[in-house]
Write a protein that holds these residues in place. Structure first.
Motif, short mmCIF file in Angstrom:
data_model
loop_
_atom_site.label_atom_id
_atom_site.label_comp_id
_atom_site.label_asym_id
_atom_site.label_seq_id
_atom_site.Cartn_x
_atom_site.Cartn_y
_atom_site.Cartn_z
N MET A 196 0.85 -1.20 0.00
CA MET A 196 0.00 0.00 0.00
C MET A 196 0.88 1.24 0.00
SD MET A 196 -3.04 0.96 2.66
CE MET A 196 -4.06 2.40 2.42
N SER A 197 0.54 2.22 -0.80
CA SER A 197 1.36 3.42 -0.93
C SER A 197 0.62 4.66 -0.45
CB SER A 197 1.77 3.62 -2.40
OG SER A 197 0.62 3.74 -3.22
N PHE A 198 1.38 5.72 -0.22
CA PHE A 198 0.83 7.04 0.06
C PHE A 198 0.84 7.80 -1.25
CE2 PHE A 198 1.15 11.53 0.97
CZ PHE A 198 0.31 11.73 2.04
N ASP A 199 -0.34 8.17 -1.75
CA ASP A 199 -0.44 8.75 -3.08
C ASP A 199 -0.75 10.25 -3.04
OD1 ASP A 199 -0.12 6.17 -3.88
OD2 ASP A 199 -2.19 5.85 -4.50
N LEU A 200 -0.25 10.95 -4.03
CA LEU A 200 -0.61 12.34 -4.30
C LEU A 200 -0.88 12.47 -5.79
CD1 LEU A 200 1.98 14.38 -2.18
CD2 LEU A 200 -0.44 14.03 -1.65
N ALA A 201 -1.78 13.37 -6.15
CA ALA A 201 -2.11 13.61 -7.57
C ALA A 201 -2.06 15.11 -7.85
CB ALA A 201 -3.49 13.06 -7.90
N VAL A 202 -1.55 15.44 -9.01
CA VAL A 202 -1.38 16.85 -9.41
C VAL A 202 -2.03 17.07 -10.76
CG1 VAL A 202 0.37 18.47 -10.25
CG2 VAL A 202 0.70 17.32 -8.06
N TRP A 203 -2.73 18.18 -10.89
CA TRP A 203 -3.29 18.59 -12.18
C TRP A 203 -3.59 20.09 -12.13
CZ3 TRP A 203 -6.20 15.46 -8.83
CH2 TRP A 203 -7.38 16.03 -8.31
N PHE A 204 -4.08 20.63 -13.23
CA PHE A 204 -4.37 22.06 -13.33
C PHE A 204 -5.86 22.31 -13.18
CE2 PHE A 204 -5.72 25.67 -15.99
CZ PHE A 204 -5.07 26.70 -15.33
N GLU A 205 -6.20 23.33 -12.41
CA GLU A 205 -7.58 23.83 -12.32
C GLU A 205 -7.56 25.32 -12.61
OE1 GLU A 205 -10.36 22.35 -11.91
OE2 GLU A 205 -9.92 20.38 -11.05
N SER A 206 -8.45 25.76 -13.49
CA SER A 206 -8.48 27.18 -13.86
C SER A 206 -9.08 28.05 -12.77
CB SER A 206 -9.26 27.37 -15.16
OG SER A 206 -10.60 26.91 -15.01
N ALA A 238 -1.73 16.12 -18.71
CA ALA A 238 -2.72 16.82 -17.89
C ALA A 238 -2.64 16.47 -16.41
CB ALA A 238 -4.13 16.51 -18.40
N HIS A 239 -1.90 15.41 -16.04
CA HIS A 239 -1.87 15.01 -14.63
C HIS A 239 -0.65 14.16 -14.31
CE1 HIS A 239 -3.06 11.03 -16.02
NE2 HIS A 239 -2.88 10.59 -14.77
N VAL A 240 -0.36 14.07 -13.02
CA VAL A 240 0.65 13.15 -12.51
C VAL A 240 0.11 12.55 -11.22
CG1 VAL A 240 3.03 12.81 -11.75
CG2 VAL A 240 2.52 14.60 -13.44
N ILE A 241 0.10 11.22 -11.12
CA ILE A 241 -0.24 10.53 -9.87
C ILE A 241 1.01 9.84 -9.37
CG2 ILE A 241 -1.62 8.73 -8.76
CD1 ILE A 241 -3.83 9.29 -10.74
N MET A 242 1.35 10.08 -8.11
CA MET A 242 2.61 9.63 -7.53
C MET A 242 2.38 8.71 -6.35
SD MET A 242 3.81 13.54 -7.67
CE MET A 242 2.04 13.89 -7.70
N PRO A 243 2.70 7.40 -6.47
CA PRO A 243 2.62 6.48 -5.33
C PRO A 243 3.95 6.49 -4.56
CG PRO A 243 3.01 5.24 -7.34
CD PRO A 243 2.99 6.69 -7.73
N MET A 244 3.89 6.90 -3.31
CA MET A 244 5.08 6.99 -2.47
C MET A 244 5.10 5.90 -1.42
SD MET A 244 5.42 11.02 -1.63
CE MET A 244 4.03 11.68 -2.51
N SER A 245 6.30 5.52 -1.02
CA SER A 245 6.45 4.63 0.13
C SER A 245 6.05 5.40 1.38
CB SER A 245 7.89 4.15 0.26
OG SER A 245 8.31 3.47 -0.90
N TRP A 246 5.29 4.77 2.27
CA TRP A 246 4.87 5.44 3.49
C TRP A 246 6.08 5.90 4.31
CZ3 TRP A 246 0.26 7.10 5.40
CH2 TRP A 246 -0.89 6.74 4.68
#
Length: 233
Positions: free
Chosen positions: A1-11, A80-88
């Protein structure tokens, strides 16, 4: 199981609930349904991010490359986006850098673990509230629902929460023996300016704490909880 963050653009400014729906669609590989749009900031973010934290190679195993990387798996990347799974084990040191980097590139960063949306500086109001939990990422522009959920997550391990205004005024709570109160109790402090305006009360119910934090977030001066406030000056 990972710690996730997601990045994208919102106007424009969107809610954490809207961001949750976008994130779910992105995880389902439904970019059209997610409504995200290509943005040059995403590519710039990805280049800078992987320059600092290189992606795992396709042949990575449990050797030195994996041990030195914050990533638990490959990144999910588009224009348009990046989803990043990180080790806890690496999230505490890496996640704040990811949030800050996204902000510098004008992007939002969504934390699905806490259902919190981190907005770039340009989308934060002048009266934005900073929220610092004991466990988890600091939020520079906390919405009322985010604050309410943070109060609900207070526990023996996640035992304090601080809500701050830009002028240095704050409301904070400590839970249980770590805060010098009985098991299940809450020690609440608020300070409005100079030290002589620093007060403390002890509460027994989480709902009372939630009401105080909701009051503070709304800017009201009429505390909704009948409590004895002692001066700490």
């Amino acid at each position: 199981m990972s710690f996730d963050l997601a990045v994208w653009f919102e106007s424009g400014r969107v809610s954490a609930a809207d961001a949750t729906r976008t994130y779910v669609r992105l995880c389902e590989k439904d970019r059209a349904g997610a409504g995200v749009v290509e943005n040059e900031g995403v590519d710039a973010f990805h280049r800078e991010l992987t320059g600092r934290f290189p992606e795992l190679s396709s042949t990575a195993d449990d050797g030195p490359e994996v041990e030195s990387s914050p990533w638990a798996a490959g990144l999910d990347v588009s224009a348009a986006h990046v989803i990043m799974p990180m080790s806890w084990s690496r999230a505490d040191e890496t996640a704040p850098e990811v949030v800050a980097l996204a902000g510098r590139h004008g992007l939002v960063c969504f934390d699905p673990q806490a259902q919190v949306l981190h907005r770039p500086p340009a989308q934060r109001g002048t009266d934005a509230l900073g929220l610092q939990p004991c466990v988890g990422l600091r939020v520079e522009d906390a919405d009322p629902d985010v604050i309410e959920r943070a109060v609900g997550r207070l526990s023996a391990e996640n035992w304090f929460l601080i809500l701050e205004r830009s002028d240095g005024h704050f409301l904070q709570v400590g839970h249980g023996p770590n805060a010098g109160v009985s098991e299940g109790g809450f020690a609440v402090e608020h300070r409005e300016g100079s030290p002589e305006h620093h007060y403390r009360c002890v509460l027994s119910e989480r709902g009372q704490v939630a009401a105080l934090f909701a009051d503070y977030a709304s800017g009201t001066t009429a505390w909704s909880v009948d409590a004895r406030w002692d001066s700490l000056f």
